[in-house]
Design an enzyme around this catalytic site. Structure first.
Site, PDB file in Angstrom:
ATOM      1  CD  GLU A 171       7.548   5.384   5.239  1.00  0.00           C
ATOM      2  OE1 GLU A 171       8.155   5.888   6.205  1.00  0.00           O
ATOM      3  OE2 GLU A 171       8.099   4.918   4.240  1.00  0.00           O
ATOM      4  CD  GLU A 193       9.406  10.195   4.231  1.00  0.00           C
ATOM      5  OE1 GLU A 193       8.663  10.810   3.439  1.00  0.00           O
ATOM      6  OE2 GLU A 193       8.983   9.347   5.032  1.00  0.00           O
TER       7      GLU A 193
END
Ligand code: 3H9
Length: 694
Positions: free
Chosen positions: A105, A125
């Site tokens: 990210e 995640e």
């Protein structure tokens, strides 16, 4: 120092340096913001490179900070990415090795990304029960497209950087030295304006509704009790349907909800539990290990064959020893058949099959295994047989060879005493099917040498097992606990349950299989044999006789097409058996027990708390080094529901005072002697602590 700042000519280089994997903890986040600020204020700097030191670009947000104030402390990862994206000077992510989660990210917030080949790119995640919460679900679809992004986010699986070469994720996959190429690339783009931002791209996907609906249907069927995979789809959908900032906000809300879920907490517990299990306080990770280049396995039965396959799969030659040619041929043929089945399912190529079978040898002579670096005995579970085998091994094995026993209950110290080299003896308890189950209980004898333990721990990783160390006791961690669980299952039958009711209640709780279906699969005669030994060794322990009566009927389980359930030959589907149910009801009558209706809650409590109470004894006695080790045994070897994190973690979530209260209630009931609360449980409950509290 969690990130270093250096200026190289006109390029500022921020090197993340937060071992082991450059997790983006608070200090690292602060250092990145500081570096970007410094670079923007320095007139000599024209471009900024962010890179990672050591074995990762970044493994993502620091999971250890979750649920601590540090996770929310400014600068959050959102703030960091905003600062990077809004930098007036171009920021280039130079990626190698691992670029995952928040690390990816962060890279997506940079204006450019270049990567070394082989870097593992992932938004994993979902494997922790959450979703990418710092823009990953909004930015990744903008650079790799909706389908690939959804796939990566919902599976969490890494993709090698070179496979993403054609996408907008990377400007370049470098061929040479990443650091040098990053400097050159930075110089090349230093003056280009406007700065490209992923947020400005659009996700174009005709008929995205149909695709997302299809994905939801598929994922729903696979996600089980975990909410995260479907939430991932919701978040990715927002990358198409919402404006960028609204999508980001939506993703954030979903992330915050998911972090709090018990499923995510359980998955994070399992993540750290798996890593903790590999650490032995008095055997540091740099303990020199013995070299294992060849393995011998004694016994070509189901266990011996399964054990051998693990090593063949890892490219290690195996010699299997049997007593009779017929048994050897049968065992070798079973291994081949297993590989052929994998090939039919497309999981193995002919070439791989040939390679693996080429590493396998069979023998009837002990002389042929003497040079093996480790020998694993998988013979009948009887001390007299083990004695014979270990005395022979002591004679034939070369000095320094590791002598391992696959015993599931017997005293490894006693087994070691049959040899003149107890320091080389260790227990390696595999779980059936041994080529499939992740768990390897590694039993440390009183005299097991540290380098032997270190070697077997290392070997367990090599064969992709979760190695958990247990001290010596009857049944070690797993089987000692399961005995208490099975005892309760038997008592429940006497008091009013039938096998199907017990299995259903436990399976609804989340176990892969209830105790009776499990018994039928493993073979009821195995437990019968162990109980017969216990009746002699521990005459005071009480068991329900139903399991013995079942075995006296010759109903050993699936292998005899009859166990607690009826089976049709060649079919594993269980059918309730009138014969067995009648036997159970008659047994209650013979005992003078009035059968009663038993709730599912009572069934689950009695079975699970029996595990917890015994687990507490095991922890207190030091048989297990930590509560999470017990959880790993149950998650990887006994089908305990992953979303509940293992028996000890589950007890912590219920609250130990509540567990204790229930145990005290059952202690007043029938067979109350089975319910003496473990002192550690009582102590922790009184202190308001959990098993997993440090
Ligand atoms: C996230 O990023 C959320 C964001 O979207 C949003 C935030 C707002 N944090 O596995 P290994 C430790 S969520 C802290 O044996 P390998 C690990 O505990 C995160 N620690 O090595 C172990 O420590 P120890 C998304 C971490 O080479 C050591 O590193 N990222 C983290 O086989 C070595 O680990 C993930 O889910 C972390 N993020 O594999 C990645 N990661 O030595 C999870 C690792 O004290 N990590 N540690 O026991 C992995 O998949 C593997 O660890 C990795 C390295 C592939 C990185």
């Amino acid at each position: 120092m969690t990130a270093e700042y250096k200026v190289n000519g006109s390029v500022a280089v921020i090197t993340l340096n937060n071992p082991p994997v450059n997790g983006l903890g608070h200090a690292t986040r602060s250092a990145i913001v500081q570096g970007i600020k410094q670079a923007n204020e320095d007139g000599a700097v024209k471009a900024i490179v962010i890179t990672g030191a050591g074995k990762a670009f970044s493994g993502g947000a620091d999971i250890r900070e979750f649920n601590t104030p540090k996770a929310l402390a400014e600068p959050t990862l959102h703030t960091v990415i905003n600062v990077v994206e809004n930098s007036e000077k171009p920021v280039i992510a130079a990626i190698h090795s691992v670029c995952m989660g928040g690390g990816l990210e962060l890279a997506l917030g940079c204006h450019y990304r270049i990567a070394a080949p082989g870097a593992q790119i992932a938004l994993p995640e979902v494997k922790l029960g959450i979703l990418p919460g710092a823009g990953g679900t909004q930015r990744l679809p903008r650079v790799v497209g909706l389908e690939l992004a959804l796939n990566m986010i919902v599976s969490g699986n890494p993709v090698p950087s070179e496979k993403l070469a054609g996408t907008k994720l990377f400007s370049e996959i470098v061929k040479g030295d990443l650091a040098q190429d990053a400097l050159e690339f930075a110089a090349k783009v230093a003056d280009q304006r406007p700065l490209p931002k992923v947020r400005d791209l659009k996700v174009d996907y005709p008929n995205h509704e149909a695709f997302l609906q299809f994905s939801r249907n598929t994922v729903k069927a696979m996600a089980g009790p975990f909410p995260a995979p479907l939430k991932c789809i919701d978040a990715v959908e927002a990358s198409v349907t919402k404006k960028f900032d609204d999508g980001l906000k939506y993703e954030r809300e979903l992330f915050i909800d998911l972090v709090q879920t018990p499923e995510s907490k359980a998955l994070r517990h399992a993540f750290f539990g798996e890593r903790a299990a590999s650490k032995i306080p008095d055997v540091p990770e740099d303990t020199p290990a013995r070299e294992i280049k060849s393995v011998a396995v004694i016994g070509a039965g189901t266990m011996g064959g399964g054990i051998s396959m693990n090593f063949l799969n890892a490219g290690i030659p195996v010699t299997i020893l049997e007593m009779k040619q017929e048994a050897l041929d049968k065992g070798m043929a079973t291994i081949r058949k297993n590989y052929e089945n994998s090939m039919k399912k497309g999981k193995l190529t002919q070439e791989k099959l040939d390679q693996r079978m080429g590493l396998l040898k069979g023998t009837l002579s002990y002389e042929d295994i003497g040079q093996a670096d480790i020998v694993i005995e998988a013979v009948f579970e009887d001390m007299a047989v083990k004695e014979q085998v270990f005395k022979k091994l002591d004679e034939v094995m070369k000095p320094g060879a590791i002598l391992a026993s696959n015993t599931s209950t017997l005293d490894v110290n006693k087994i070691a005493s049959f040899t003149k080299r107890p320091q080389d003896v260790i227990g390696t308890h595999f779980f059936s099917p041994a080529n499939v189950m992740k768990l390897l209980e590694i039993v440390r004898g009183d005299k097991t040498a540290k380098d032997v333990l270190a070697t077997v721990m290392k070997l367990s990783k090599k064969i992709k097992k979760t190695g958990v160390v247990s001290g010596v006791c009857d049944g070690f961690i797993g089987n000692r606990m399961i005995e208490q669980y099975s005892r309760q299952a038997g008592f429940l039958l006497e008091e009013g349950c039938l096998p199907e009711q017990v299995d259903k209640a436990v399976e609804k709780f989340g176990f892969a299989m209830g105790p009776f279906r499990m018994g039928d699969l493993a073979g009821n005669d195995v437990g019968w044999y162990i109980r017969k030994r216990r009746y002699v060794e521990k005459p005071n322990i009480t068991y329900s006789k139903t399991a013995d009566l079942l075995c006296e009927m010759g109903r050993f389980g699936q292998k005899t097409s009859a166990g607690w359930y009826d089976y049709k030959p060649g079919d594993r589907k269980p059918y309730p058996s009138q014969l067995v149910n009648d036997m159970i009801v008659k047994h209650s009558a013979d005992l003078g027990v009035e059968r009663r209706k038993i709730s599912d809650q009572e069934i689950v409590e009695r079975l699970v708390y029996a595990l917890v109470n015994e687990g507490a004894h095991i922890l207190e006695e030091g048989i297990a080094m930590r509560a999470s080790d017990i959880d790993m045994v149950y998650l990887t070897g006994y089908g305990f529901p992953l979303f509940r994190g293992g028996p000890m973690f589950y007890a912590d979530t219920v609250g130990l005072p509540n567990v204790l209260m229930a145990i005290e209630k059952y202690a007043k009931g029938r067979h109350g002697d089975a319910w003496k609360p473990a002192p550690l449980l009582a102590k922790l409950a009184a202190e308001g602590k959990g098993f997993n509290d440090k």
